[in-house]
Design a protein around this motif. Structure first.
Motif, PDB file in Angstrom:
ATOM      1  N   MET A  27       0.923  -1.170   0.004  1.00 53.98           N
ATOM      2  CA  MET A  27       0.126  -0.005  -0.434  1.00 53.98           C
ATOM      3  C   MET A  27       0.892   1.344   0.504  1.00 53.98           C
ATOM      4  O   MET A  27       0.700   2.272  -0.338  1.00 53.98           O
ATOM      5  CB  MET A  27      -0.695  -0.230   1.409  1.00 53.98           C
ATOM      6  N   GLU A  28       2.285   1.106   0.958  1.00 53.73           N
ATOM      7  CA  GLU A  28       3.004   2.214   0.899  1.00 53.73           C
ATOM      8  C   GLU A  28       3.741   2.617  -0.479  1.00 53.73           C
ATOM      9  O   GLU A  28       3.684   3.785  -1.224  1.00 53.73           O
ATOM     10  CB  GLU A  28       4.065   2.265   1.711  1.00 53.73           C
ATOM     11  N   ALA A  29       3.652   1.948  -1.080  1.00 51.16           N
ATOM     12  CA  ALA A  29       4.262   1.751  -2.510  1.00 51.16           C
ATOM     13  C   ALA A  29       2.654   2.445  -3.437  1.00 51.16           C
ATOM     14  O   ALA A  29       3.916   2.902  -4.586  1.00 51.16           O
ATOM     15  CB  ALA A  29       5.280   0.063  -3.007  1.00 51.16           C
ATOM     16  N   ALA A  33       3.221   6.441  -5.440  1.00 51.66           N
ATOM     17  CA  ALA A  33       3.943   6.005  -6.536  1.00 51.66           C
ATOM     18  C   ALA A  33       2.673   6.636  -7.482  1.00 51.66           C
ATOM     19  O   ALA A  33       2.913   7.658  -8.362  1.00 51.66           O
ATOM     20  CB  ALA A  33       3.677   4.667  -7.552  1.00 51.66           C
ATOM     21  N   ILE A  34       1.779   7.007  -6.640  1.00 50.99           N
ATOM     22  CA  ILE A  34       0.215   7.752  -7.309  1.00 50.99           C
ATOM     23  C   ILE A  34       0.903   9.115  -7.150  1.00 50.99           C
ATOM     24  O   ILE A  34       0.758  10.742  -7.876  1.00 50.99           O
ATOM     25  CB  ILE A  34      -1.183   7.687  -6.489  1.00 50.99           C
ATOM     26  N   LYS A  35       0.915   9.493  -5.750  1.00 51.21           N
ATOM     27  CA  LYS A  35       1.384  10.536  -5.407  1.00 51.21           C
ATOM     28  C   LYS A  35       2.989  11.194  -6.256  1.00 51.21           C
ATOM     29  O   LYS A  35       2.489  12.248  -7.372  1.00 51.21           O
ATOM     30  CB  LYS A  35       2.292  11.493  -4.050  1.00 51.21           C
ATOM     31  N   LYS A  41      -1.679  18.257  -8.838  1.00 44.29           N
ATOM     32  CA  LYS A  41      -2.238  18.223  -8.923  1.00 44.29           C
ATOM     33  C   LYS A  41      -3.320  17.963  -8.133  1.00 44.29           C
ATOM     34  O   LYS A  41      -3.932  17.129  -7.592  1.00 44.29           O
ATOM     35  CB  LYS A  41      -2.809  16.846 -10.286  1.00 44.29           C
ATOM     36  N   LEU A  42      -2.327  16.938  -6.920  1.00 45.98           N
ATOM     37  CA  LEU A  42      -3.236  16.569  -5.837  1.00 45.98           C
ATOM     38  C   LEU A  42      -2.530  17.108  -4.926  1.00 45.98           C
ATOM     39  O   LEU A  42      -1.079  17.261  -4.484  1.00 45.98           O
ATOM     40  CB  LEU A  42      -3.047  14.810  -5.600  1.00 45.98           C
ATOM     41  N   PHE A  43      -3.383  16.921  -3.891  1.00 49.88           N
ATOM     42  CA  PHE A  43      -3.430  17.683  -2.249  1.00 49.88           C
ATOM     43  C   PHE A  43      -3.885  17.032  -1.328  1.00 49.88           C
ATOM     44  O   PHE A  43      -4.722  16.506  -1.243  1.00 49.88           O
ATOM     45  CB  PHE A  43      -3.362  19.292  -2.507  1.00 49.88           C
ATOM     46  N   SER A 335      -8.772   6.018  -2.253  1.00 54.45           N
ATOM     47  CA  SER A 335      -9.072   7.078  -2.519  1.00 54.45           C
ATOM     48  C   SER A 335      -8.439   6.944  -3.864  1.00 54.45           C
ATOM     49  O   SER A 335      -8.799   7.859  -5.148  1.00 54.45           O
ATOM     50  CB  SER A 335      -9.312   8.329  -1.804  1.00 54.45           C
ATOM     51  N   LEU A 336      -7.257   7.076  -4.240  1.00 58.63           N
ATOM     52  CA  LEU A 336      -5.572   8.231  -4.357  1.00 58.63           C
ATOM     53  C   LEU A 336      -6.168   6.898  -6.023  1.00 58.63           C
ATOM     54  O   LEU A 336      -5.429   7.530  -7.320  1.00 58.63           O
ATOM     55  CB  LEU A 336      -4.662   7.270  -4.084  1.00 58.63           C
ATOM     56  N   ASP A 337      -6.242   5.700  -5.878  1.00 55.24           N
ATOM     57  CA  ASP A 337      -6.229   5.043  -6.946  1.00 55.24           C
ATOM     58  C   ASP A 337      -7.285   5.248  -7.867  1.00 55.24           C
ATOM     59  O   ASP A 337      -7.335   5.211  -8.962  1.00 55.24           O
ATOM     60  CB  ASP A 337      -6.533   3.467  -5.940  1.00 55.24           C
TER      61      ASP A 337
END
Length: 369
Positions: A27-29, A33-35, A41-43, A335-337
């Motif tokens: 999950m952390e990896a 990666a998504i960040k 664009k992500l906060f 949520s990020l996925d």
């Protein structure tokens, strides 16, 4: 699991089973990666009370209003994944632009205090109280309240308050009207009013379950009407906790949040907002001893960050805020996925009319900050 079943689970707001079977390292990896993929664009704002496993991925940490303001200031972010509770994400949505989307990783992450004052109860209370007291009341609401309650306050000449500026806002309210209605936390309202010189004998309590004003005395003596609500975490710090600590370790300084009861605040050495508590510990002398009356995740983080000081929770049996703790790694990754796959879930949207009136209440406060 079929692809159809996967997206049905996403649409329903239920965490898909696949995320429950991943290791922490996986999950952390994936979150990292998504960040990296989404970049600016992500906060991700994270409240002080969040778990360490979540806070490690937060771009900023802070209290609820501070985080909402940081969201509003970050116009580059298209996706704001708010690691906190529902009313905080609502405030972020109210203050951000139309092109920005606010998400709450787990929609079950509510706030028991905010839920103790719904708009239907509040409308009934306002009708009854104005019939009793006429046009002599200005409403104030703690920012720990729903968007609908903030909007109600904005429509009726009032403002929001935080635990940091409550004294200034209550003083301002008394320049507007003879009385105040303070929602939804009776303890912050009582402690603040007492500090600025209002005697307890002039404070009444509105019971929203019974639709009744609880007060012994003449109604014309009432200056403060406190909503019968509370924080389930801070109400668990007791006078007995303080008495026991004083007996066992009289050198320990006690600092508590003003959401604690009046009796606890009166016996503590100091009290203040989350930021006030953090600053007090950071500025304390090495070797000093502290018992803290606030949420356990934050207390544990202060213990980790200040090994040169002896820090404990005022209540040795205290557990973290259960609703804050609903935000965890699986929900954050989900949520990020979903954002990365353009299949967003758990979007927080406050309707335009509610947002407009809520902004009025917030702006009245910020104008006096």
């Amino acid at each position: 699991m079929s692809i159809l079943h996967y997206f049905e689970e996403q649409k329903s707001g239920t965490l898909p089973e696949m995320y429950k079977n991943l290791t922490r390292e996986q999950m952390e990896a994936r979150i990292t990666a998504i960040k990296n993929q989404l970049g600016k664009k992500l906060f991700i704002p994270g409240h002080h009370y969040q778990k360490d496993e979540v806070i490690q991925f937060a771009d900023v940490s802070g209290d609820s209003l501070q985080l909402a303001q940081l969201c509003a200031a970050n116009e580059q972010a298209e996706h704001i994944v708010f690691c906190g509770v529902h009313f905080m994400a609502e405030t972020a949505d109210i203050l951000t632009n139309d092109h920005q989307k606010v998400y709450l990783p787990d929609m079950r992450a509510g706030c028991s205090m905010a839920d103790m004052a719904n708009i239907f109860q509040t409308d009934r209370a306002w009708e009854a109280l104005t019939e009793m007291f006429g046009d002599t009341i200005v409403p104030l609401t703690y920012v720990n309240s729903t968007a609908a309650i903030k909007a109600f306050v904005g429509r009726n000449g009032g403002a929001t308050v935080t635990s940091s500026n409550a004294h200034a806002m209550v003083e301002w309210a008394f320049t507007q009207k003879e009385r105040i209605l303070f929602l939804p936390d009776q303890h912050l309202g009582r402690n603040t009013a007492y500090d600025i010189g209002i005697p307890l004998e002039q404070m009444a309590v509105w019971n929203p379950v019974r639709d009744k004003l609880e007060f012994e005395g003449k109604w014309e003596d009432v200056k403060v009407i406190l909503w019968k609500g509370h924080c389930s975490v801070h109400e668990n710090f007791t006078v007995k906790n303080i008495v026991d600590l004083r007996e066992n370790d009289p050198e320990m300084r006690i600092i508590v949040h003003p959401e604690c009861s009046r009796e606890v605040v009166a016996l503590a050495d100091d009290n203040g907002s989350t930021k006030y508590i953090i600053d007090a510990i950071e500025n304390a002398e090495p070797g000093s001893k502290w018992a803290i009356g606030t949420e356990m995740n934050l207390v544990n983080r202060l213990i980790q960050n200040h090994p040169d000081k002896q820090i404990i929770s005022l209540n040795p049996s205290m557990c973290p805020c259960l609703t804050m703790n609903r935000i965890d790694l699986p929900h954050l990754l989900w949520s990020l996925d979903s954002i990365a796959k353009a299949k967003e879930v758990n979007i927080i949207q406050v309707d335009k009319e509610t947002a407009k009136d809520a902004i009025t209440a917030l702006e009245r406060m910020l104008a006096r900050a």
